[in-house]
Design a protein around this motif. Sequence first.
Motif, PDB file in Angstrom:
ATOM      1  N   LEU B  10      13.257  -4.999   4.851  1.00 41.87           N
ATOM      2  CA  LEU B  10      12.036  -4.491   4.965  1.00 41.87           C
ATOM      3  C   LEU B  10      11.736  -2.901   4.819  1.00 41.87           C
ATOM      4  O   LEU B  10      10.782  -2.331   4.044  1.00 41.87           O
ATOM      5  CB  LEU B  10      11.423  -4.648   6.311  1.00 41.87           C
ATOM      6  CG  LEU B  10      11.026  -5.979   6.689  1.00 41.87           C
ATOM      7  CD1 LEU B  10      10.571  -6.310   8.160  1.00 41.87           C
ATOM      8  CD2 LEU B  10       9.934  -6.428   5.756  1.00 41.87           C
ATOM      9  N   ARG B  11      12.684  -1.927   5.277  1.00 43.51           N
ATOM     10  CA  ARG B  11      12.905  -0.775   5.075  1.00 43.51           C
ATOM     11  C   ARG B  11      12.743  -0.158   3.696  1.00 43.51           C
ATOM     12  O   ARG B  11      12.289   0.523   3.407  1.00 43.51           O
ATOM     13  CB  ARG B  11      13.651  -0.006   6.149  1.00 43.51           C
ATOM     14  CG  ARG B  11      13.504   1.252   6.468  1.00 43.51           C
ATOM     15  CD  ARG B  11      14.470   1.616   7.396  1.00 43.51           C
ATOM     16  NE  ARG B  11      14.662   1.062   8.652  1.00 43.51           N
ATOM     17  CZ  ARG B  11      15.876   0.455   9.011  1.00 43.51           C
ATOM     18  NH1 ARG B  11      16.950   0.702   8.486  1.00 43.51           N
ATOM     19  NH2 ARG B  11      15.942  -0.496  10.135  1.00 43.51           N
ATOM     20  N   LYS B  13      11.516  -1.624   1.455  1.00 41.84           N
ATOM     21  CA  LYS B  13      10.279  -2.031   0.730  1.00 41.84           C
ATOM     22  C   LYS B  13       9.387  -1.283   1.339  1.00 41.84           C
ATOM     23  O   LYS B  13       8.106  -1.253   0.628  1.00 41.84           O
ATOM     24  CB  LYS B  13      10.075  -3.280   0.756  1.00 41.84           C
ATOM     25  CG  LYS B  13      11.064  -4.430   0.324  1.00 41.84           C
ATOM     26  CD  LYS B  13      10.378  -5.732  -0.124  1.00 41.84           C
ATOM     27  CE  LYS B  13      10.954  -6.368  -1.197  1.00 41.84           C
ATOM     28  NZ  LYS B  13      11.727  -7.584  -0.921  1.00 41.84           N
ATOM     29  N   GLY B  14       9.797  -0.424   2.182  1.00 43.38           N
ATOM     30  CA  GLY B  14       8.412   0.624   2.924  1.00 43.38           C
ATOM     31  C   GLY B  14       7.628  -0.235   3.662  1.00 43.38           C
ATOM     32  O   GLY B  14       6.685   0.145   3.659  1.00 43.38           O
ATOM     33  N   VAL B  15       7.958  -1.177   3.967  1.00 43.57           N
ATOM     34  CA  VAL B  15       6.897  -1.962   4.992  1.00 43.57           C
ATOM     35  C   VAL B  15       6.851  -1.281   6.300  1.00 43.57           C
ATOM     36  O   VAL B  15       8.025  -1.000   6.885  1.00 43.57           O
ATOM     37  CB  VAL B  15       7.556  -3.390   5.106  1.00 43.57           C
ATOM     38  CG1 VAL B  15       6.510  -4.130   5.970  1.00 43.57           C
ATOM     39  CG2 VAL B  15       7.532  -4.199   3.754  1.00 43.57           C
ATOM     40  N   VAL B  16       5.483  -0.989   6.644  1.00 46.47           N
ATOM     41  CA  VAL B  16       5.340  -0.573   8.167  1.00 46.47           C
ATOM     42  C   VAL B  16       5.182  -1.259   9.217  1.00 46.47           C
ATOM     43  O   VAL B  16       4.480  -2.450   8.866  1.00 46.47           O
ATOM     44  CB  VAL B  16       3.960   0.401   7.937  1.00 46.47           C
ATOM     45  CG1 VAL B  16       3.722   0.858   9.341  1.00 46.47           C
ATOM     46  CG2 VAL B  16       4.330   1.723   6.803  1.00 46.47           C
ATOM     47  N   GLY B  17       5.942  -1.358  10.121  1.00 46.71           N
ATOM     48  CA  GLY B  17       5.965  -2.315  11.357  1.00 46.71           C
ATOM     49  C   GLY B  17       4.773  -1.889  12.412  1.00 46.71           C
ATOM     50  O   GLY B  17       4.313  -0.915  12.186  1.00 46.71           O
ATOM     51  N   GLY B 284       4.818  -2.443   0.575  1.00 41.49           N
ATOM     52  CA  GLY B 284       4.788  -1.507   1.785  1.00 41.49           C
ATOM     53  C   GLY B 284       3.910  -0.311   1.788  1.00 41.49           C
ATOM     54  O   GLY B 284       3.730   0.265   0.637  1.00 41.49           O
TER      55      GLY B 284
END
Lengths: 509, 321
Positions: B10-11, B13-17, B284
């Motif tokens: 996830l990180r 891919k730059g996905v923001v949580g 992301g």
Amino acid sequence: MKRFHLPLLIMALVAMSLTMFYHKAFNLGFPLTPAQTTSNWIVEARVGFEPTGGAVTARVFIPDQPRGLAILDENFISRGYGLTTGLVGENREAVWTTRQPSGRQVLYYRTTVYRLDRDRRGEDPYPGPVSPPQWEEPYASAAEEVITRVRARSADITSFATVLVRDLKQEPDENISLFVSSSDSDRAKVRTAIDLLAGARIPARMAHGIPLTERSRDLQLQTWLEVHNTREWVPINIHDGSVGYPENFMVWWYGDEDPVRLNRARNPQISFAVTQNYMDAIDVAQQRAQVMDSWLMDFSLFNLPVQTQNMYRVLLLVPLGAMIIVLLRNIVGIQTFGTFMPVLIALSFRETELLGGIILFTLIVSLGLAIRFYLDRLKLLLVPRLASVVIVVIMLMLTLSILSHNLGIEHGLSVALFPMVILAMTIERMSIVWEEHGPSDAIRQGIGSLAVAAAAYLLMINPTIDHLFFVFPELLLIALAVTLLLGRYTGYRLSELVRFKAFKGEKAS
Amino acid sequence: MKWFISPRELRRKGVVGMNQRNADLIAEHNPRPLYPLVDDKLRTKQLALEAGMAVPELYGVIETNHDIRHLPRIVARSDDFVIKPAHGAGGNGILVITGRMRDSFRKSSGRMVDLEGVGHHVSNVLSGMHSLGGQPDKAMVEYRVKFDPLFEKVSHQGVPDIRTVVYKGYPIMAMVRLPTRDSDGKANLHQGAVGVGVNLGTGRTGKGVWHNRIVDVHPDTGAPIQGLQIPGWDALLEMAARCFEITGLGYLGVDVVLDRERGPLMLELNARPGLAVQLANGSGLGERVRLIESLHREGLSPQRRAALAQECFSSAAKPAA
């Protein structure tokens, strides 16, 4: 500076909390587990004598910070006597005085002591080598002979004393028999040993004490030898040369003097009685802190009225529940009704117990929800509708309590005022979520709230945690520190790993 | 290993949580005092009108229970209208009336409701039932958007809208939100609407996401959702970029509807736009935020910013396959 602000704050909080915790737990002896008891002993010294006419002065040795024990309480019981206490050399003494005694006189000294693993008594400095006594012949050469032989078989001061004591006991050769005879009292033996040790320039002293037993009267005083090994006084059993006092031994006084010294009186008698007691460890620690004049006790919860104490017993766990909520919401990502509703639900579980609570909760919330939807069809405004829900919830609980009582189930009765309000609020919140986000969201959040509440409840009813937070409220600072730390967590929630699983295997853009 | 994704991936891919959104995007770029500008839809509308942006026409505002008696007069102008709370959250409390038969009104679901029912809804709105924090609220009565036929086949009731996420005035990601039977005509993804990724450069739709799953067709109508060309895309992005100027919020969700007659209308703004847009675009937000940070210069006009973003992200969204 901004970067270090929060870590520094957290470290300061933790350090402050741990310092206070350590001081209370290990210096004041507050127990770490609930319902812990400490044994203590009530030791009573009874002093009797016969006045010979005129004003009487009775000087009696009393214990002064006995080794391995802590004095909790002292009482002096006498009729018509003036009393002063003071230090005389190594000992503390009580001085009773009266002008016109008649008949046999009895004075009592009573003290409560309990065992303390840490010795509060500062270590006595080395008094320096003593000068050898001036013996006449044949004693001088005999003593020299004895000392030379003992020295040959010993390694240090302690073993020298041990070997000497054994020799005095076992080998009545011609040199030793000059000094001892088998009919000597313990006191005479110790006196001899001290003299011979002085010949080897070793400082030694006599100690008198009593064993603390479960319950006994007319305890015999025991006389011990103590030698100073340049660091500390080492007790030596005069009978077999073994080192160290037995467990629960209370030294009453040091030196070769009698415990009771009288002026214008005769026939002094002193006898000791001991009773063992078990006390709540918290009470003991409190008394102790008072004796030690600890300022911490001015801020203790134990000074509050009992009802307030019981309230804080519950309230102090709310921060812990809040911490769990932060953990489960921000790290795990469980959805709940509101932020702190689950803590409140957990608190209401305290009154119903977990399983009964969950059943009762589900039952009343579903029934309440059904009624809430019916009320909605009547097109009531928000506040009257909420009020109607509260009224209906109370009626539901009443019915449930009566029903369960008639069926012989006692759980239903334990619903108190507090859970009722929480139930009504939960029903209202759930119905709004139900209407606006659909039943699946409402049920998911409902189950989430229940699960979080159950987790918080299980933690909150743990007797050890309950006890720790009540006795050591400074642990709240650690809860605060952990919460602050979690507040900076910007990583993914566990639930997001599932939510974003659609990203799996795709090319990064 | 199938039902979850590793945080490392996830990180990458730059996905923001959620936590990162709250801390790094919202807390950092959206000053609290500015929230009322977007939380109050009435104020947003006024700001947009002052800036000359197109918005759905406001028929009237009801502020007290007493004013409900003016309702017939307010709605007399039009057979169809929308009632929404000024402080509503998540599309809650919106009543859409599509037609009128004498004294009854037809809801978007097709069910009929009488004037009393509409009044009850308004008084619920006023009591704050649908509002953030349950505060007493105002009810807005406004123009019902007749949405563009483009999305006719891929909507189930309700109004599809286009959500654009604007970072520091640059549009960085967009999706079309299609109502479904599940979402009850609402365009919120967590209520079951379909989110369809949009190529920022071309305005052409890509794959969609529904209940966190990737979909190619609308779940109710079965019509394909990919490859739809949104008309007036450049103007729409420019409109989104301008919302930064009127609010000052650095992380903003701009909801625009396409009206058949009046073109793109700015419906509302959101200071806490959700993260589902990442799923819809398969990309992301973190990556794009970083790119904007490196390009960002002060004093660019909204047109320039929109054009720059289009340039940057034209290839970013997956091409419609």
